[in-house]
Structures are given as C-alpha cells and as structure tokens.
Design an enzyme around this catalytic site. Structure first.
Site, PDB file in Angstrom:
ATOM      1  N   SER A 155      33.734  29.053  42.862  1.00 44.47           N
ATOM      2  CA  SER A 155      32.645  30.029  42.814  1.00 44.47           C
ATOM      3  C   SER A 155      31.337  29.358  43.198  1.00 44.47           C
ATOM      4  O   SER A 155      31.117  28.183  42.893  1.00 44.47           O
ATOM      5  CB  SER A 155      32.520  30.583  41.393  1.00 44.47           C
ATOM      6  OG  SER A 155      31.327  31.325  41.270  1.00 44.47           O
ATOM      7  N   TYR A 168      31.652  28.297  32.981  1.00 40.44           N
ATOM      8  CA  TYR A 168      32.276  28.756  34.226  1.00 40.44           C
ATOM      9  C   TYR A 168      31.902  27.847  35.413  1.00 40.44           C
ATOM     10  O   TYR A 168      32.755  27.462  36.205  1.00 40.44           O
ATOM     11  CB  TYR A 168      31.819  30.195  34.466  1.00 40.44           C
ATOM     12  CG  TYR A 168      32.414  30.890  35.656  1.00 40.44           C
ATOM     13  CD1 TYR A 168      33.753  31.281  35.662  1.00 40.44           C
ATOM     14  CD2 TYR A 168      31.636  31.198  36.770  1.00 40.44           C
ATOM     15  CE1 TYR A 168      34.288  31.956  36.756  1.00 40.44           C
ATOM     16  CE2 TYR A 168      32.163  31.866  37.852  1.00 40.44           C
ATOM     17  CZ  TYR A 168      33.488  32.250  37.850  1.00 40.44           C
ATOM     18  OH  TYR A 168      34.011  32.911  38.927  1.00 40.44           O
ATOM     19  N   LYS A 172      34.483  25.703  37.581  1.00 41.03           N
ATOM     20  CA  LYS A 172      34.670  26.005  38.998  1.00 41.03           C
ATOM     21  C   LYS A 172      34.353  24.800  39.880  1.00 41.03           C
ATOM     22  O   LYS A 172      34.960  24.627  40.938  1.00 41.03           O
ATOM     23  CB  LYS A 172      33.825  27.219  39.399  1.00 41.03           C
ATOM     24  CG  LYS A 172      34.354  28.540  38.853  1.00 41.03           C
ATOM     25  CD  LYS A 172      35.819  28.745  39.203  1.00 41.03           C
ATOM     26  CE  LYS A 172      36.258  30.195  39.249  1.00 41.03           C
ATOM     27  NZ  LYS A 172      37.715  30.335  39.424  1.00 41.03           N
TER      28      LYS A 172
HETATM   29  P1  NAI Z   1      39.447  39.934  37.550  1.00 39.16           P
HETATM   30  O1  NAI Z   1      38.961  39.882  36.155  1.00 39.16           O
HETATM   31  O2  NAI Z   1      39.580  41.271  38.211  1.00 39.16           O
HETATM   32  O3  NAI Z   1      40.848  39.183  37.691  1.00 39.16           O
HETATM   33  C1  NAI Z   1      41.205  38.068  36.957  1.00 39.16           C
HETATM   34  C2  NAI Z   1      42.622  38.257  36.446  1.00 39.16           C
HETATM   35  O4  NAI Z   1      43.042  37.061  35.775  1.00 39.16           O
HETATM   36  C3  NAI Z   1      42.736  39.408  35.432  1.00 39.16           C
HETATM   37  O5  NAI Z   1      43.685  40.373  35.903  1.00 39.16           O
HETATM   38  C4  NAI Z   1      43.173  38.712  34.149  1.00 39.16           C
HETATM   39  O6  NAI Z   1      44.073  39.488  33.356  1.00 39.16           O
HETATM   40  C5  NAI Z   1      43.836  37.458  34.677  1.00 39.16           C
HETATM   41  N1  NAI Z   1      43.892  36.385  33.677  1.00 39.16           N
HETATM   42  C6  NAI Z   1      42.910  35.993  32.833  1.00 39.16           C
HETATM   43  N2  NAI Z   1      43.339  34.996  32.037  1.00 39.16           N
HETATM   44  C7  NAI Z   1      44.613  34.721  32.410  1.00 39.16           C
HETATM   45  C8  NAI Z   1      45.580  33.782  31.970  1.00 39.16           C
HETATM   46  N3  NAI Z   1      45.307  32.923  30.979  1.00 39.16           N
HETATM   47  N4  NAI Z   1      46.786  33.761  32.574  1.00 39.16           N
HETATM   48  C9  NAI Z   1      47.077  34.633  33.575  1.00 39.16           C
HETATM   49  N5  NAI Z   1      46.201  35.557  34.023  1.00 39.16           N
HETATM   50  C10 NAI Z   1      44.986  35.605  33.450  1.00 39.16           C
HETATM   51  O7  NAI Z   1      38.451  39.001  38.391  1.00 39.16           O
HETATM   52  P2  NAI Z   1      38.300  38.695  39.966  1.00 39.16           P
HETATM   53  O8  NAI Z   1      36.889  38.949  40.325  1.00 39.16           O
HETATM   54  O9  NAI Z   1      39.375  39.338  40.756  1.00 39.16           O
HETATM   55  O10 NAI Z   1      38.474  37.106  39.964  1.00 39.16           O
HETATM   56  C11 NAI Z   1      39.522  36.396  40.596  1.00 39.16           C
HETATM   57  C12 NAI Z   1      39.110  34.931  40.758  1.00 39.16           C
HETATM   58  O11 NAI Z   1      38.010  34.825  41.661  1.00 39.16           O
HETATM   59  C13 NAI Z   1      38.662  34.262  39.460  1.00 39.16           C
HETATM   60  O12 NAI Z   1      39.118  32.930  39.445  1.00 39.16           O
HETATM   61  C14 NAI Z   1      37.152  34.296  39.560  1.00 39.16           C
HETATM   62  O13 NAI Z   1      36.539  33.296  38.789  1.00 39.16           O
HETATM   63  C15 NAI Z   1      36.964  34.087  41.048  1.00 39.16           C
HETATM   64  N6  NAI Z   1      35.656  34.527  41.522  1.00 39.16           N
HETATM   65  C16 NAI Z   1      35.377  35.879  41.655  1.00 39.16           C
HETATM   66  C17 NAI Z   1      34.148  36.273  42.157  1.00 39.16           C
HETATM   67  C18 NAI Z   1      33.849  37.677  42.451  1.00 39.16           C
HETATM   68  O14 NAI Z   1      32.822  37.937  43.122  1.00 39.16           O
HETATM   69  N7  NAI Z   1      34.666  38.649  42.015  1.00 39.16           N
HETATM   70  C19 NAI Z   1      33.091  35.289  42.455  1.00 39.16           C
HETATM   71  C20 NAI Z   1      33.494  33.927  42.310  1.00 39.16           C
HETATM   72  C21 NAI Z   1      34.730  33.584  41.854  1.00 39.16           C
END
Ligand code: NAI
Length: 307
Positions: A155, A168, A172
């Site tokens: 990130s 975070y 990251k």
């Molecule tokens: P999101 O919250 O929609 O998806 C994350 C998923 O990870 C969720 O479905 C959750 O249930 C699952 N999860 C959480 N803890 C878990 C565990 N212990 N074991 C298995 N699954 C688990 O979030 P998003 O935005 O789709 O994020 C995806 C990745 O991208 C993350 O690593 C986030 O940090 C990264 N990211 C996202 C950004 C954005 O703009 N959306 C910006 C920078 C990074």
C-alpha cells in the site's frame, strides 16, 4: 490456449473487494482457483464461510465448463497452522500450485499515540505475518517444482505514508521487504515475487473516517476506483508473459499503472577527518537538506485525479 490454462492459483481474502476480482479474472484466464477468505469484518472481527463459497460458486457457474474450477477455503492467514492448511488444500485439490496472491487484509486505524498493542498485533498478524505464513507454506512446492509466482498486496500507506495507520504502514512496508527477500532467495528456483499497491473502492476504503471536508473530498474521488481494474496486472504477473519480472513494486489506480521506486542512496557527504555533531549541523545537513522528503501522505504524492 488461455493465459493461465493449467495453472493453479491461491488468492487469500478473495471473498470480496480486490481479491474477489483477482479470483474471477484468474479463472477467466483459465486457472483453477482456491478462494480463501475467513469472511471477517474490516476490523477482523468475526468470521463467515459465506463470502469465499459465494465467489467459488460464481466462478464454477461462470467458468466451470471451460475447465477452470474453484474451491472455497475459510482458514485464516494469520496463524501458521491454518495458513499451511490453505496451501495444503490447494495442492490436494489441484495437484499443483503455481501462484500465491497474498491479499487478505484488515484495518485497525488509530493515531499512533492512542494505538493499542492489540490493534498493532492484529494488523501485523494478518498482513505481515499472514503473508509470510502463506508464502512460506508454499515455498517447498515452488522450490521442488522449480517455478512459482508470489504477488503481495502492499500500500502507498506504507510506501509513502498516511495518518493513523502505523500498524498498517509498518506491515505493508514489511511486506515489500518480504517480497524482495523471497525474490532474491528463490530466484535460483525460477520463483518470482512482486508487489502491487492498489487504489480501489472497497469496504476497506469505505471505512476511512470522513469527518473533515478534506477527507470527504478524498473519499468521494476514491469511489470511482473499481476493484476490477487491479486484476489485469495480477493476471499478467501470474502468467508466463512476466517470467523475467521479479522484485518489483507496481501501483494501480484506475487506468494508471505505476512502477514504484525502491530505496537507493540519494546523496552523500564525506569529510576526511570524520564528523562531529557540530560539523554535521554546519556541513552535512545543509548539503543533504535540499534532498529531504517532505512529511507527505499518499494523497500528497498521488495528488492528481485518477485517470
Ligand atoms: P476487503 O476488506 O474488501 O478485502 C479483504 C478480505 O480479506 C476480506 O474479504 C476479509 O474477510 C479477508 N480477510 C481478513 N482477514 C483475513 C484472514 N485472517 N484470513 C483470510 N482472509 C482474511 O479489502 P480490499 O480493499 O479488497 O483489500 C485487499 C488488499 O489490498 C488488502 O491487503 C489491502 O490492504 C490492500 N490494499 C487495498 C487498497 C484499496 O484501495 N482498496 C489500498 C492499498 C492496499
């Protein structure tokens, strides 16, 4: 032949957001996909088997006929044993594993001076420790088959900085170091490791507080960023098109793809007789100061509207 035909892919946190689009795009490209997700809240509280199963069902409905197939898995990435089970489930189901996408994530935002040890640990456990556990569990398979691809989600909160995200940001940026180390250590086995820093509207971004006008404006812009726009780069990095690409950090924001810089010396000063605190103040700092970085956040660096 499709781009990922015959490949088996594991995507963590694929029950929603960016991970769901990765799983769908990988399957559309011909891969078998293990859809991992514990179905937890943005803060990592509770669990639900529904989201992972729903995405796996969707993949099988849409792409099952073409040879692609998906299975759901609800183990947590955040413990060594359960992370091993994610990899074991994929290898048993597909007979191989070619790609690991470390995407699962949670947020526990808090200003540093108020952040609890529990908030620190929970975020480090899912992002940094979870990425290590899953990657490490897959390493023997990748090593013995002399091929493999890791994609880790980082990130700009870590690469650049952001308020209220010490846990975070540290996790990251730690993932960037993990990815580079894997790329170095496993290059001789033709295993590659790269990072993607996404910008996309997901429930995670929806959890950003919008109290000030500045925050409201920023979040309004983020709403136009589709999660599906990140997937083409992930499919490309998983494919043989990228067989010579490793140790890189990419960012994706709508239709923009960025190659991010990596730390190198920027400027040096030297004094034959060595330094004292006084000469550092009088000589070194005036020379280095012109190259200091401002205390910028991600939004200061990515200051133009997404294209
Ligand atoms: P999101 O919250 O929609 O998806 C994350 C998923 O990870 C969720 O479905 C959750 O249930 C699952 N999860 C959480 N803890 C878990 C565990 N212990 N074991 C298995 N699954 C688990 O979030 P998003 O935005 O789709 O994020 C995806 C990745 O991208 C993350 O690593 C986030 O940090 C990264 N990211 C996202 C950004 C954005 O703009 N959306 C910006 C920078 C990074």
């Amino acid at each position: 032949m499709k781009l990922l035909e015959g490949k088996a892919v594991l995507v963590t946190g694929a029950g929603g957001g960016i991970g769901r689009d990765f799983a769908l795009a990988m399957a559309a490209a011909g891969a078998s996909v293990l859809v991992n997700d514990i179905g937890t809240s943005v803060k990592g509280e509770g669990s639900d088997a529904g989201p992972a199963q729903k995405v796996a069902d969707e993949i099988n409905d849409r792409f099952g006929g073409s040879g692609a197939r998906a299975i759901a898995n609800t183990d947590s990435v955040a413990q060594w044993e359960s992370a091993n089970n994610i990899v074991k489930t994929a290898v048993e189901a597909f007979g191989r594993l070619d790609v690991v996408v470390n995407n699962a994530g949670i947020l526990r935002d808090r200003f540093f001076f108020n952040m609890s040890v529990e908030e620190w640990r929970a975020v480090i456990d899912v992002h940094l420790n979870g990425s290590f556990y899953v990657a490490r569990a897959a390493a023997p398979h990748f090593k013995s088959q002399e091929s493999g691809c890791y994609i880790h989600m980082t990130s700009t909160s870590g690469l650049v900085g952001n308020l209220g995200q010490a846990n975070y940001s540290a996790a990251k940026l730690g993932i960037v170091g993990l990815s580079k180390s894997i790329a170095l250590d496993m290059a001789k086995y033709h295993v590659r490791s790269n990072c993607i820093a996404p910008f996309a509207w997901s429930r995670m971004i929806g959890s950003i507080p919008t109290e000030t006008e500045d925050q409201k404006e920023r979040v309004a812009k983020l709403k136009s960023l589709e999660t599906a726009k990140i997937a083409p780069l992930a499919v490309f990095l998983s494919s043989d098109f990228s067989r010579d690409i490793s140790g890189q950090i990419f960012a994706v924001r709508a239709n923009e793809i960025f190659l991010m810089s990596q730390n190198r010396p920027l400027r040096s000063v030297h004094r034959a007789e060595g330094w004292t605190p006084e000469t550092i103040a009088q000589h070194a700092i005036p020379s280095l100061r012109a190259h200091f970085y401002a205390l910028e956040r991600s939004q200061d660096v990515f200051s133009w509207d997404p294209a």
